[in-house]
Write a protein that holds these residues in place. Structure first.
Motif, PDB file in Angstrom:
ATOM      1  N   HIS A 253      49.592 -39.247 -60.937  1.00 47.90           N
ATOM      2  CA  HIS A 253      50.695 -40.196 -60.697  1.00 47.90           C
ATOM      3  C   HIS A 253      50.728 -40.549 -59.198  1.00 47.90           C
ATOM      4  O   HIS A 253      51.755 -40.939 -58.668  1.00 47.90           O
ATOM      5  CB  HIS A 253      52.006 -39.549 -61.141  1.00 47.90           C
ATOM      6  CG  HIS A 253      53.171 -40.488 -61.316  1.00 47.90           C
ATOM      7  ND1 HIS A 253      53.053 -41.780 -61.773  1.00 47.90           N
ATOM      8  CD2 HIS A 253      54.502 -40.307 -61.091  1.00 47.90           C
ATOM      9  CE1 HIS A 253      54.253 -42.348 -61.815  1.00 47.90           C
ATOM     10  NE2 HIS A 253      55.148 -41.486 -61.396  1.00 47.90           N
TER      11      HIS A 253
ATOM     12  N   GLU B 212      57.546 -35.707 -61.621  1.00 45.08           N
ATOM     13  CA  GLU B 212      58.098 -35.887 -60.265  1.00 45.08           C
ATOM     14  C   GLU B 212      59.479 -35.272 -60.285  1.00 45.08           C
ATOM     15  O   GLU B 212      60.077 -35.102 -61.348  1.00 45.08           O
ATOM     16  CB  GLU B 212      58.196 -37.392 -59.951  1.00 45.08           C
ATOM     17  CG  GLU B 212      59.127 -38.123 -60.906  1.00 45.08           C
ATOM     18  CD  GLU B 212      58.858 -39.627 -61.022  1.00 45.08           C
ATOM     19  OE1 GLU B 212      57.680 -40.021 -61.040  1.00 45.08           O
ATOM     20  OE2 GLU B 212      59.833 -40.385 -61.120  1.00 45.08           O
TER      21      GLU B 212
ATOM     22  N   HIS C   3      54.448 -40.798 -54.701  1.00 46.40           N
ATOM     23  CA  HIS C   3      55.235 -41.849 -55.348  1.00 46.40           C
ATOM     24  C   HIS C   3      55.370 -43.129 -54.531  1.00 46.40           C
ATOM     25  O   HIS C   3      56.257 -43.953 -54.784  1.00 46.40           O
ATOM     26  CB  HIS C   3      56.628 -41.353 -55.776  1.00 46.40           C
ATOM     27  CG  HIS C   3      57.055 -41.899 -57.109  1.00 46.40           C
ATOM     28  ND1 HIS C   3      57.833 -43.032 -57.232  1.00 46.40           N
ATOM     29  CD2 HIS C   3      56.775 -41.494 -58.363  1.00 46.40           C
ATOM     30  CE1 HIS C   3      58.022 -43.268 -58.534  1.00 46.40           C
ATOM     31  NE2 HIS C   3      57.390 -42.354 -59.232  1.00 46.40           N
TER      32      HIS C   3
HETATM   33 ZN   LIG Z   1      57.196 -41.955 -61.270  1.00 50.56          ZN
END
Ligand SMILES: [Zn+2]
Length: 300
Positions: A96, A25, A100
């Motif tokens: 992921h 990220e 986020h």
């Molecule tokens: Zn993260």
């Protein structure tokens, strides 16, 4: 990243291969700044993830280690060639999530959509199959009893999304510390991030800010404890922005968040080089396969 004399190659490797992971990220996507930086502005911000991941790939190649890159779908969409380089170098690509959003802020339906979209994007960009998932900010806990079931339904093999500690932002204190099966009717494995036990207390020891801010010796001690005394693999994680002292400074975020985010970015590279040489490391999918036989069932 400056150079320093390196420790001997893996004196502690022994029989246990630990799990090495990178949560891919950019500096503006972290949980610490989620109330300060509007998602709608992300495309206008300085994109630094690619150069930082390339530096990490070089560091891993130097040490001859393979790892798992838990990547945001948002990043995969914008960095196809980078996704293909990660896969081509023998690392695992995993999810992921999309942008986020923490799991406990979503409904099950939102979560289903988030992980479906992210996986598709990462697989399309890399050409590699995705079987693993890590929740943003370890946000699978008591508030999300449906999360593992949704991962299983979508065919994931493992999750590494639980921090079995009490922390100010996250944590599922009652969760097992090592591999477990969260579902009665499915083989899905949860591989929690590493904790160490000391004087009756449970400490976060799997990386992130703890690794960067505390002396290296703490992480070495913790991983040795887990490998030698408990005979289990550690699971370690860090972020591309943690090796980037030149990243823009975010104004207006809470002081505590800024302190955590910007401390010791300049020494992270040297610490990582020492860590990857001092222990044995590998991909999290391979660790999950080895741990499968020892995983405990979660007693609800
Ligand atoms: Zn993260």
């Amino acid at each position: 990243m400056s150079e320093q004399p390196l420790a001997p190659i893996r004196p502690d490797s022994g029989p246990i291969t630990n799990g090495l992971s990178v949560d891919v990220e950019d500096w503006f996507q972290v949980g610490a700044f989620e109330n300060t930086i509007d998602r709608a502005t992300w495309d206008s911000l300085d994109d630094r993830v690619e150069r930082n991941v390339d530096a990490i790939l070089a560091l891993f190649a130097d040490a001859d280690v393979k790892a798992t890159f838990f990547t945001l779908g948002w990043v995969a969409r914008r960095h196809g060639p980078l996704m293909r380089r990660i896969a081509a170098e023998g690392h695992e690509l995993a999810s992921h999530g999309w942008d986020h959003a923490r799991v406990f802020t979503m409904t099950r339906q939102d979560f289903a959509e988030d992980i479906r979209k992210a996986r598709q994007e990462i697989e399309d960009a890399s050409g590699a199959a995705v079987i693993g998932y890590r929740a943003p900010s370890f946000s699978i806990d008591q508030r999300t009893p449906w999360a593992h079931a949704e991962l299983a339904e979508q065919g994931y093999v493992y999750s590494s999304s639980v921090a079995p500690i009490a922390h100010d932002h996250y944590g599922w204190r009652e969760a097992p510390r090592f591999a477990f099966r969260p579902l009665a009717e499915n083989e899905l494995l949860e591989i929690p991030v590493t904790t160490a036990e000391f004087a009756g207390r449970r400490l976060a020891a799997g990386g992130g800010g703890f690794f960067r801010v505390l002396p290296y010796g703490f992480s070495r001690w913790a991983i040795r404890q887990v490998n030698r005394r408990e005979q289990r693999p550690a699971v370690f994680y860090f972020h591309p922005w943690e090796i980037d002292p030149g990243q823009p400074r975010v104004q207006g975020a809470p002081l505590k968040s800024r302190l955590r985010h910007y401390t010791k970015l300049d020494v992270m590279g040297d610490k990582l080089r020492q860590l990857v040489r001092e222990f044995a490391w590998g991909r999290v999918d391979e660790l999950a396969a080895r741990e499968s036989a020892r995983a405990v069932d979660l007693v609800a």
